[in-house]
Design a protein around this motif. Structure first.
Motif, PDB file in Angstrom:
ATOM      1  N   PHE A 120       5.687  14.977 -10.382  1.00  0.00           N
ATOM      2  CA  PHE A 120       6.440  15.271 -11.609  1.00  0.00           C
ATOM      3  C   PHE A 120       5.749  15.903 -12.559  1.00  0.00           C
ATOM      4  CE2 PHE A 120       9.459  11.195 -10.949  1.00  0.00           C
ATOM      5  CZ  PHE A 120      10.348  11.933 -10.348  1.00  0.00           C
ATOM      6  N   GLU A 121       4.313  15.331 -12.563  1.00  0.00           N
ATOM      7  CA  GLU A 121       3.400  15.906 -13.448  1.00  0.00           C
ATOM      8  C   GLU A 121       3.050  17.499 -13.165  1.00  0.00           C
ATOM      9  OE1 GLU A 121      -0.466  13.835 -13.537  1.00  0.00           O
ATOM     10  OE2 GLU A 121       0.492  12.455 -15.163  1.00  0.00           O
ATOM     11  N   ARG A 122       3.191  18.041 -11.824  1.00  0.00           N
ATOM     12  CA  ARG A 122       3.137  19.307 -11.640  1.00  0.00           C
ATOM     13  C   ARG A 122       4.224  20.002 -12.118  1.00  0.00           C
ATOM     14  NH1 ARG A 122       0.401  17.497  -6.962  1.00  0.00           N
ATOM     15  NH2 ARG A 122       2.086  17.718  -5.711  1.00  0.00           N
ATOM     16  N   ARG A 123       5.442  19.512 -11.820  1.00  0.00           N
ATOM     17  CA  ARG A 123       6.588  20.294 -12.144  1.00  0.00           C
ATOM     18  C   ARG A 123       7.055  20.104 -13.607  1.00  0.00           C
ATOM     19  NH1 ARG A 123      10.496  19.842  -6.771  1.00  0.00           N
ATOM     20  NH2 ARG A 123       9.044  20.665  -5.477  1.00  0.00           N
ATOM     21  N   GLN A 124       6.241  19.389 -14.256  1.00  0.00           N
ATOM     22  CA  GLN A 124       6.284  19.099 -15.734  1.00  0.00           C
ATOM     23  C   GLN A 124       7.638  18.535 -16.158  1.00  0.00           C
ATOM     24  OE1 GLN A 124       5.567  23.077 -17.603  1.00  0.00           O
ATOM     25  NE2 GLN A 124       3.331  22.582 -17.503  1.00  0.00           N
ATOM     26  N   VAL A 125       7.938  17.572 -15.383  1.00  0.00           N
ATOM     27  CA  VAL A 125       9.193  16.792 -15.573  1.00  0.00           C
ATOM     28  C   VAL A 125       9.120  16.055 -17.032  1.00  0.00           C
ATOM     29  CG1 VAL A 125      10.703  14.692 -14.685  1.00  0.00           C
ATOM     30  CG2 VAL A 125       9.600  16.466 -13.014  1.00  0.00           C
ATOM     31  N   LEU A 128      10.439   6.334 -12.135  1.00  0.00           N
ATOM     32  CA  LEU A 128       9.501   5.542 -11.537  1.00  0.00           C
ATOM     33  C   LEU A 128       9.547   4.166 -11.618  1.00  0.00           C
ATOM     34  CD1 LEU A 128       6.277   7.806 -12.568  1.00  0.00           C
ATOM     35  CD2 LEU A 128       7.431   7.510 -10.423  1.00  0.00           C
ATOM     36  N   SER A 129      10.097   3.678 -12.873  1.00  0.00           N
ATOM     37  CA  SER A 129      10.305   2.308 -12.864  1.00  0.00           C
ATOM     38  C   SER A 129      11.382   1.596 -12.071  1.00  0.00           C
ATOM     39  CB  SER A 129      10.711   1.897 -14.403  1.00  0.00           C
ATOM     40  OG  SER A 129       9.529   2.148 -15.127  1.00  0.00           O
ATOM     41  N   LEU A 130      12.517   2.585 -11.932  1.00  0.00           N
ATOM     42  CA  LEU A 130      13.674   2.101 -11.089  1.00  0.00           C
ATOM     43  C   LEU A 130      13.275   2.153  -9.577  1.00  0.00           C
ATOM     44  CD1 LEU A 130      16.595   1.800 -11.202  1.00  0.00           C
ATOM     45  CD2 LEU A 130      17.264   4.071 -11.099  1.00  0.00           C
ATOM     46  N   ILE A 174       4.735  10.850  -6.112  1.00  0.00           N
ATOM     47  CA  ILE A 174       5.913  11.178  -6.938  1.00  0.00           C
ATOM     48  C   ILE A 174       5.506  11.440  -8.238  1.00  0.00           C
ATOM     49  CG2 ILE A 174       8.187  10.361  -7.824  1.00  0.00           C
ATOM     50  CD1 ILE A 174       8.642   9.122  -5.232  1.00  0.00           C
ATOM     51  N   HIS A 175       4.698  10.634  -8.667  1.00  0.00           N
ATOM     52  CA  HIS A 175       4.289  10.897 -10.035  1.00  0.00           C
ATOM     53  C   HIS A 175       3.325  11.975 -10.307  1.00  0.00           C
ATOM     54  CE1 HIS A 175       1.163  10.103 -13.525  1.00  0.00           C
ATOM     55  NE2 HIS A 175       2.220   9.470 -13.936  1.00  0.00           N
ATOM     56  N   ASN A 176       2.605  12.297  -9.087  1.00  0.00           N
ATOM     57  CA  ASN A 176       1.791  13.524  -9.288  1.00  0.00           C
ATOM     58  C   ASN A 176       2.644  14.954  -9.186  1.00  0.00           C
ATOM     59  OD1 ASN A 176      -0.650  12.255  -9.521  1.00  0.00           O
ATOM     60  ND2 ASN A 176      -1.183  12.260  -7.355  1.00  0.00           N
ATOM     61  N   TYR A 219       0.890  -1.156  -0.041  1.00  0.00           N
ATOM     62  CA  TYR A 219       0.034  -0.088   0.032  1.00  0.00           C
ATOM     63  C   TYR A 219       0.958   1.308   0.115  1.00  0.00           C
ATOM     64  CZ  TYR A 219      -3.226   3.917   1.654  1.00  0.00           C
ATOM     65  OH  TYR A 219      -3.740   4.991   1.924  1.00  0.00           O
ATOM     66  N   LEU A 220       1.845   1.208   0.814  1.00  0.00           N
ATOM     67  CA  LEU A 220       2.724   2.447   1.051  1.00  0.00           C
ATOM     68  C   LEU A 220       3.576   2.830  -0.250  1.00  0.00           C
ATOM     69  CD1 LEU A 220       4.171   2.203   4.639  1.00  0.00           C
ATOM     70  CD2 LEU A 220       2.580   3.765   3.905  1.00  0.00           C
ATOM     71  N   ILE A 221       4.147   1.483  -0.945  1.00  0.00           N
ATOM     72  CA  ILE A 221       4.549   1.759  -2.200  1.00  0.00           C
ATOM     73  C   ILE A 221       3.932   2.215  -3.179  1.00  0.00           C
ATOM     74  CG2 ILE A 221       5.676   0.474  -3.973  1.00  0.00           C
ATOM     75  CD1 ILE A 221       6.981  -1.455  -2.192  1.00  0.00           C
ATOM     76  N   ARG A 222       2.669   1.875  -3.442  1.00  0.00           N
ATOM     77  CA  ARG A 222       1.732   2.417  -4.374  1.00  0.00           C
ATOM     78  C   ARG A 222       1.558   3.764  -4.108  1.00  0.00           C
ATOM     79  NH1 ARG A 222      -1.227  -2.447  -3.585  1.00  0.00           N
ATOM     80  NH2 ARG A 222      -0.697  -3.988  -5.134  1.00  0.00           N
ATOM     81  N   LEU A 223       1.319   4.183  -2.769  1.00  0.00           N
ATOM     82  CA  LEU A 223       1.083   5.649  -2.471  1.00  0.00           C
ATOM     83  C   LEU A 223       2.162   6.482  -2.695  1.00  0.00           C
ATOM     84  CD1 LEU A 223      -0.779   7.417  -0.843  1.00  0.00           C
ATOM     85  CD2 LEU A 223       0.402   6.920   1.333  1.00  0.00           C
ATOM     86  N   VAL A 224       3.588   6.124  -2.431  1.00  0.00           N
ATOM     87  CA  VAL A 224       4.422   6.899  -2.581  1.00  0.00           C
ATOM     88  C   VAL A 224       4.873   7.094  -4.363  1.00  0.00           C
ATOM     89  CG1 VAL A 224       7.207   6.741  -2.528  1.00  0.00           C
ATOM     90  CG2 VAL A 224       5.818   6.075  -0.681  1.00  0.00           C
ATOM     91  N   ILE A 225       4.547   5.914  -5.007  1.00  0.00           N
ATOM     92  CA  ILE A 225       4.588   6.105  -6.448  1.00  0.00           C
ATOM     93  C   ILE A 225       3.789   7.045  -7.015  1.00  0.00           C
ATOM     94  CG2 ILE A 225       4.343   4.750  -8.602  1.00  0.00           C
ATOM     95  CD1 ILE A 225       6.930   4.197  -6.999  1.00  0.00           C
ATOM     96  N   ARG A 226       2.575   7.134  -6.412  1.00  0.00           N
ATOM     97  CA  ARG A 226       1.394   7.890  -6.948  1.00  0.00           C
ATOM     98  C   ARG A 226       1.733   9.393  -6.512  1.00  0.00           C
ATOM     99  NH1 ARG A 226      -2.595   5.189  -5.321  1.00  0.00           N
ATOM    100  NH2 ARG A 226      -3.086   6.404  -3.382  1.00  0.00           N
TER     101      ARG A 226
END
Length: 276
Positions: free
Chosen positions: A47-52, A61-63, A43-45, A34-41
């Motif tokens: 990245f999107e906000r900062r337009q990485v 994210l894969s690594l 970080i993904h958000n 659960y925590l891994i999915r939460l952390v990935i989500r």
């Protein structure tokens, strides 16, 4: 029978003794997933906000997933009483064999890093490589890059091979040249034909003004003049312009009665008694 009974009793006792650690390990496993999915989500958000860059985003994210899941497995194994020191020792002893068997994967990992550093292409670019892989880049993962061809087929190209190939990036341009080859009768006025073609090209809004369109004589033969036509279109208009102009240009030439070269047929006359 007594020995068998005592062995079964020891096994049952061992299992009972390990039940708390097994339960705790399962709890850690569920909470960890659960925590891994939460952390990935999260970080993904971010990245999107900062337009990485999407290419860098997917790779990181894969690594990160690989590292976090590996840590979770080791933690759960340790909690359940599995000796991780011996487990790590076995992995260390087998590292050479694993390294040899995973040479291709390590090469792909290094290739993915090189692609992200030097950026020969990004997610969304349309590319073609010398190894035959072609299409729009959908995703750059740790080991593979996913391409989508024009007919919707997913192509998974190893990063190592892709990084070491010649890449043609069709998206890293503003305009692209259209080329047609055309044959007209040698009796035609070339200046007239050139004027008709250039006027038709200039009227098409998809053809850019600079570089200017050209109509060149590429070859002369007994009954035909071979023309080569060059025109430039914006990269997003290239495909539609290429096919549309090819059709409308033919209609324009017919409308202006531009004659095609005469067809040549071989006629053999065989007299009576002659064979071959």
């Amino acid at each position: 029978m007594e020995r068998l009974g005592s062995s079964i009793e020891r096994i049952i006792e061992s299992i009972i003794d390990r039940i708390p650690s097994i339960v705790l390990g399962l709890v850690i496993l569920i909470a960890g997933l659960y925590l891994i999915r939460l952390v990935i989500r999260i970080i993904h958000n971010r990245f999107e906000r900062r337009q990485v860059d999407p290419s860098l985003r997917e790779f990181i994210l894969s690594l990160l997933k690989f590292i976090l899941y590996s840590m979770l497995i080791i933690s759960v194994a340790s909690t359940m009483g599995i000796k991780t020191t011996s487990f790590i020792a076995v992995l260390s002893a087998a590292s050479l064999a694993i390294g040899l068997s995973l040479q291709g994967s390590l090469s792909n990992l290094a290739g993915g890093v090189l692609i992200l550093i030097f950026k020969p292409f990004r997610v969304g670019d349309s590319i073609q490589s010398s190894i035959g892989a072609a299409g729009a880049v959908e995703k750059i993962d740790i080991l593979y890059t996913t391409l989508r061809t024009a007919d919707g087929i997913a192509v998974f190209s190893p990063n190592g091979t892709l990084a070491n190939s010649v890449i043609t990036n069709y998206s890293d341009i503003k305009s692209r040249r259209i080329e047609y080859k055309l044959a007209v009768s040698s009796q035609e006025d070339i200046k007239k034909v050139r004027a008709i073609i250039l006027d038709h090209l200039r009227k098409d809004r998809r053809i850019v003004v600079s570089p200017t369109p050209q109509v060149l004589v590429s070859d002369l033969s007994a009954g035909a003049v071979q023309l080569i036509i060059h025109a430039w279109a914006k990269k997003n208009d290239y495909s539609s312009a290429f096919y549309d102009i090819q059709e409308t240009l033919r209609d324009k030439l017919i409308e202006n009665q531009v004659a095609a070269p005469p067809s040549q047929n071989e006629i053999r006359i065989i007299t009576p008694g002659q064979t071959g």
